[in-house]
Motif scaffolding. Structure first.
Motif, PDB file in Angstrom:
ATOM      1  N   VAL A   4       1.250  -1.070   0.046  1.00 13.42           N
ATOM      2  CA  VAL A   4       0.010  -0.014   0.441  1.00 13.42           C
ATOM      3  C   VAL A   4       0.995   1.283   0.149  1.00 13.42           C
ATOM      4  O   VAL A   4       1.998   1.389   0.622  1.00 13.42           O
ATOM      5  N   ARG A   5       0.790   2.090  -1.279  1.00 15.34           N
ATOM      6  CA  ARG A   5       1.879   2.378  -1.336  1.00 15.34           C
ATOM      7  C   ARG A   5       0.552   4.717  -0.637  1.00 15.34           C
ATOM      8  O   ARG A   5       1.237   5.850  -0.122  1.00 15.34           O
ATOM      9  N   LYS A   6      -0.649   4.444  -0.707  1.00 11.22           N
ATOM     10  CA  LYS A   6      -1.447   5.101  -0.161  1.00 11.22           C
ATOM     11  C   LYS A   6      -2.293   4.972  -0.026  1.00 11.22           C
ATOM     12  O   LYS A   6      -3.238   4.194  -0.380  1.00 11.22           O
ATOM     13  N   GLY A   7      -3.751   5.107   0.727  1.00 11.13           N
ATOM     14  CA  GLY A   7      -5.034   5.040   1.176  1.00 11.13           C
ATOM     15  C   GLY A   7      -5.148   3.931   2.827  1.00 11.13           C
ATOM     16  O   GLY A   7      -3.845   3.286   2.985  1.00 11.13           O
ATOM     17  N   VAL A   8      -5.800   3.413   2.203  1.00 10.39           N
ATOM     18  CA  VAL A   8      -6.608   2.184   3.333  1.00 10.39           C
ATOM     19  C   VAL A   8      -7.441   0.439   2.840  1.00 10.39           C
ATOM     20  O   VAL A   8      -8.472   1.251   2.061  1.00 10.39           O
ATOM     21  N   VAL A   9      -6.936  -0.308   3.089  1.00 16.47           N
ATOM     22  CA  VAL A   9      -7.185  -1.535   2.570  1.00 16.47           C
ATOM     23  C   VAL A   9      -7.302  -1.878   4.169  1.00 16.47           C
ATOM     24  O   VAL A   9      -7.563  -1.765   4.888  1.00 16.47           O
ATOM     25  N   SER A  10      -9.288  -3.190   4.128  1.00 21.01           N
ATOM     26  CA  SER A  10      -9.637  -3.760   5.230  1.00 21.01           C
ATOM     27  C   SER A  10      -8.864  -5.335   4.288  1.00 21.01           C
ATOM     28  O   SER A  10      -8.785  -5.416   3.372  1.00 21.01           O
ATOM     29  N   VAL A  11      -9.146  -5.691   5.575  1.00 21.21           N
ATOM     30  CA  VAL A  11      -8.417  -7.197   5.373  1.00 21.21           C
ATOM     31  C   VAL A  11      -9.628  -7.796   6.192  1.00 21.21           C
ATOM     32  O   VAL A  11     -10.029  -7.977   7.236  1.00 21.21           O
ATOM     33  N   GLU A  50      -3.461   3.472  -4.039  1.00 20.47           N
ATOM     34  CA  GLU A  50      -2.132   3.598  -4.869  1.00 20.47           C
ATOM     35  C   GLU A  50      -1.139   2.196  -4.640  1.00 20.47           C
ATOM     36  O   GLU A  50      -1.558   2.280  -2.859  1.00 20.47           O
ATOM     37  N   LEU A  51      -1.257   0.456  -5.320  1.00 22.71           N
ATOM     38  CA  LEU A  51      -0.055   0.157  -4.641  1.00 22.71           C
ATOM     39  C   LEU A  51       0.930  -0.284  -5.349  1.00 22.71           C
ATOM     40  O   LEU A  51       0.844   0.391  -6.647  1.00 22.71           O
ATOM     41  N   ALA A  52       2.180  -0.811  -4.722  1.00 23.35           N
ATOM     42  CA  ALA A  52       2.764  -1.098  -5.827  1.00 23.35           C
ATOM     43  C   ALA A  52       3.067  -2.805  -5.695  1.00 23.35           C
ATOM     44  O   ALA A  52       2.699  -3.241  -5.115  1.00 23.35           O
ATOM     45  N   ALA A  53       3.454  -2.996  -6.362  1.00 20.31           N
ATOM     46  CA  ALA A  53       3.032  -5.034  -7.045  1.00 20.31           C
ATOM     47  C   ALA A  53       4.350  -4.818  -7.351  1.00 20.31           C
ATOM     48  O   ALA A  53       5.417  -4.638  -7.929  1.00 20.31           O
ATOM     49  N   LEU A  54       4.594  -6.658  -6.328  1.00 21.69           N
ATOM     50  CA  LEU A  54       6.014  -7.230  -6.651  1.00 21.69           C
ATOM     51  C   LEU A  54       6.138  -8.307  -7.532  1.00 21.69           C
ATOM     52  O   LEU A  54       5.011  -9.286  -6.828  1.00 21.69           O
ATOM     53  N   HIS A  55       6.008  -8.808  -8.504  1.00 20.07           N
ATOM     54  CA  HIS A  55       5.583 -10.166  -9.222  1.00 20.07           C
ATOM     55  C   HIS A  55       6.305 -11.181  -8.717  1.00 20.07           C
ATOM     56  O   HIS A  55       7.257 -11.440  -8.443  1.00 20.07           O
ATOM     57  N   ARG A  56       5.707 -12.433  -9.444  1.00 14.64           N
ATOM     58  CA  ARG A  56       6.780 -13.914  -8.699  1.00 14.64           C
ATOM     59  C   ARG A  56       7.857 -14.153  -9.337  1.00 14.64           C
ATOM     60  O   ARG A  56       8.718 -14.054  -8.306  1.00 14.64           O
ATOM     61  N   SER A  57       7.891 -13.283 -10.469  1.00 15.67           N
ATOM     62  CA  SER A  57       9.588 -13.528 -11.259  1.00 15.67           C
ATOM     63  C   SER A  57       9.927 -13.298 -10.719  1.00 15.67           C
ATOM     64  O   SER A  57      11.601 -12.955 -10.603  1.00 15.67           O
ATOM     65  N   ASP A  58       9.699 -11.384 -10.164  1.00 17.09           N
ATOM     66  CA  ASP A  58      10.652 -10.258  -9.977  1.00 17.09           C
ATOM     67  C   ASP A  58      11.034 -10.523  -8.866  1.00 17.09           C
ATOM     68  O   ASP A  58      12.519 -10.568  -7.838  1.00 17.09           O
ATOM     69  N   TYR A  59      10.294 -11.422  -7.672  1.00 17.21           N
ATOM     70  CA  TYR A  59      10.582 -11.875  -6.404  1.00 17.21           C
ATOM     71  C   TYR A  59      12.021 -13.208  -6.403  1.00 17.21           C
ATOM     72  O   TYR A  59      12.795 -12.709  -5.956  1.00 17.21           O
TER      73      TYR A  59
END
Length: 64
Positions: A4-11, A50-59
Motif C-alpha cells: 500500500v503506497r496510499k490509502g487504506v485497505v481492509s483485511v 495506490e499500490l505497488a506490485a511485486l510479481h513472482r518472477s521479480d521476487y
C-alpha cells in the motif's frame, strides 16, 4: 504481492474485518512463496488507493 503506497485497505476473513492496512502495509506475500496456496484473506479498498506490485518472477530474481 502488493504494498500500500496510499490509502487504506481492509483485511477480511470469514466476513469479519481483521485489520486495516495503510502506507507500507502489504498483502499477497503467501502466493510468492507458495503459489498453489489458497487465499487466506480478502482485501477491500476502503479509500482510493495506490499500490505497488511485486510479481513472482521479480521476487525470484531478487532472491537469486
Amino acid at each position: 504481492m502488493f504494498v500500500v503506497r496510499k490509502g487504506v485497505v481492509s483485511v477480511t476473513q470469514d466476513d469479519i474485518v481483521r485489520h486495516y492496512l495503510t502506507r507500507g502495509g502489504f498483502f499477497g506475500e503467501i502466493c510468492l512463496v507458495h503459489p498453489a496456496e489458497r487465499r487466506t484473506a480478502t482485501i477491500i479498498a476502503v479509500t482510493p488507493c495506490e499500490l505497488a506490485a511485486l510479481h513472482r518472477s521479480d521476487y525470484h530474481d531478487v532472491r537469486a
